[in-house]
Scaffold this active site. Structure first.
Site, mmCIF file in Angstrom:
data_model
loop_
_atom_site.group_PDB
_atom_site.id
_atom_site.type_symbol
_atom_site.label_atom_id
_atom_site.label_comp_id
_atom_site.label_asym_id
_atom_site.label_seq_id
_atom_site.Cartn_x
_atom_site.Cartn_y
_atom_site.Cartn_z
ATOM 1 C CG ASP A 1 -1.788 -1.240 1.267
ATOM 2 O OD1 ASP A 1 -2.489 -1.494 0.289
ATOM 3 O OD2 ASP A 1 -1.739 -1.959 2.288
ATOM 4 C CD GLU B 1 -2.423 -2.336 -6.573
ATOM 5 O OE1 GLU B 1 -3.288 -2.929 -5.917
ATOM 6 O OE2 GLU B 1 -2.546 -1.159 -6.956
#
Length: 376
Positions: free
Chosen positions: A17, A272
């Site tokens: 994140d 990610e």
């Protein structure tokens, strides 16, 4: 006066994140004339990927970005022109009230997680009005297709990768304590969550007909390999098992992680941020997707594979799917690896074409900037 953007980041998964939010904040500041403020609830994790961050400091300037500790009481700031809540984090109630009190409410954007699922196109830029306050939130989805927000990609990334020649590669590896690669060695990076398939992968490399040089950042994979030797893992260690030579690397800043991906013939990535960077590296890669309780991650994995493999010959696409599924708990890694490894040249060519297709979508920061200009 520069427009002010507030980006709120709650660190959930150690580095993914904050990795995305940090790249976004820097790119907005450097390429789009934005005064970026990054609110982070876990500065210690942030400091692992950016040593310039002082975890004990509640307010600081880091590489042109104002970094604020997201903890009560909040550092006193009026909401900026654009407010991004990254990955559905919940903004502080008082900050939301202050947003509503502005003469012109800020553009409020919920930056969502990355997914290749088809519904993303329908939900991109969807509107949600606050039930009580005069505020409107827009959902902004990164993605791999037209009709989404694209992927983070700095404007100079492609040029930097193109200039990373053989000499630069050798110098970079030497700086990490990795000796020069031998002719014919397959160079692999390995970054993963805790994965039951790690032992099978190490065994596949150990018995590989082609020497394998594994570059493993500190973390789960390094600890698992070290456990086989009954020793603790630390940066600088070098382990040998048959055809496998494994180097444990220190945790590095994001630009150096990019260089690591460029150095390798095949990259194992997770989450990610590293998943996106592997695609810009243009090399064959295997994604360890973050597992979810209801197995929702499997639909995301297959949605991406459907897009990524669409232009591959059927046999090569099946080999990629088999390897990725095995690495994510559905199949035998040691059986899938040999065929996958032999495709390194074909998949590298495919990776370049895939990256070129992604660049046609524009990059996420640029698309956000254009979206804000159309709404403010």
């Amino acid at each position: 006066m520069k427009p002010v953007w507030d980006i709120f980041c709650a660190v959930v998964d150690n580095f993914g994140d904050i990795g995305v939010c940090w790249r976004l904040a820097r790119q907005l500041e450097r390429e789009h004339g934005v005064a970026a403020r990054l609110w982070v609830d876990d500065l210690a994790s942030f400091a692992r990927i950016c040593p310039d961050v002082a975890p004990e400091s509640r307010e600081q300037m880091v590489q042109g970005v104002e970094v604020l500790h997201w903890a009560e009481p909040l550092p006193a700031r009026q909401p900026g022109d654009v407010v991004i809540e990254a990955f559905a984090c919940e903004l502080p109630a008082g900050f939301v009230e202050a947003m509503a009190a502005r003469g012109v409410p800020p553009l409020w954007i919920n930056l969502e997680y990355l997914s290749a699922e088809p519904w993303v196109r329908d939900c991109h830029a969807m509107v949600s009005r606050h039930p009580r306050l005069p505020l409107t939130k827009y959902f902004f989805f990164p993605g791999f297709e037209a009709g989404t927000g694209g992927l983070l990609c700095e404007g100079d990334l492609e040029r930097a990768r193109a200039g990373f020649d053989h000499a630069a590669r050798q110098a970079f590896l030497a700086r990490l304590g990795v000796p020069a690669l031998m002719a014919g060695e397959l160079c692999v990076s390995l970054f993963s969550y805790a994965n039951p398939a790690l032992d099978a992968l190490f065994d596949a490399w150990r018995h590989s007909p082609r020497p394998v040089r594994a570059l493993i950042p500190e973390g789960r994979a390094a600890e698992r390999l070290a456990a086989r030797f009954g020793a603790p893992s630390q940066a600088g260690d070098c382990w040998r098992l048959g055809a496998l030579t494994a180097h444990i690397l220190p945790f590095v800043e994001q630009p150096d992680y990019d260089r690591l991906l460029w150095c390798c013939d095949i990259n194992f990535v997770r989450g990610e941020d590293s998943f996106v960077r592997a695609q810009w590296a243009g090399r064959p890669f295997v994604w360890h997707i973050y597992p979810q309780e209801d197995d929702a991650h499997r639909a995301k994995l297959d949605a991406f594979l459907a897009l990524y493999c669409a232009a591959l010959p059927a046999g090569q696409a099946e080999t990629v799917r088999r390897m990725w599924h095995a690495w994510n708990g559905d199949g035998e890694v040691d059986h899938a690896w040999p065929a996958f490894a032999t495709l390194d040249t074909e998949l590298a060519r495919h990776g370049e074409g895939w990256a070129a297709s992604l660049r046609t979508l524009g990059d996420l920061a640029g698309n956000l900037a254009r979206f804000s200009q159309s709404r403010l």
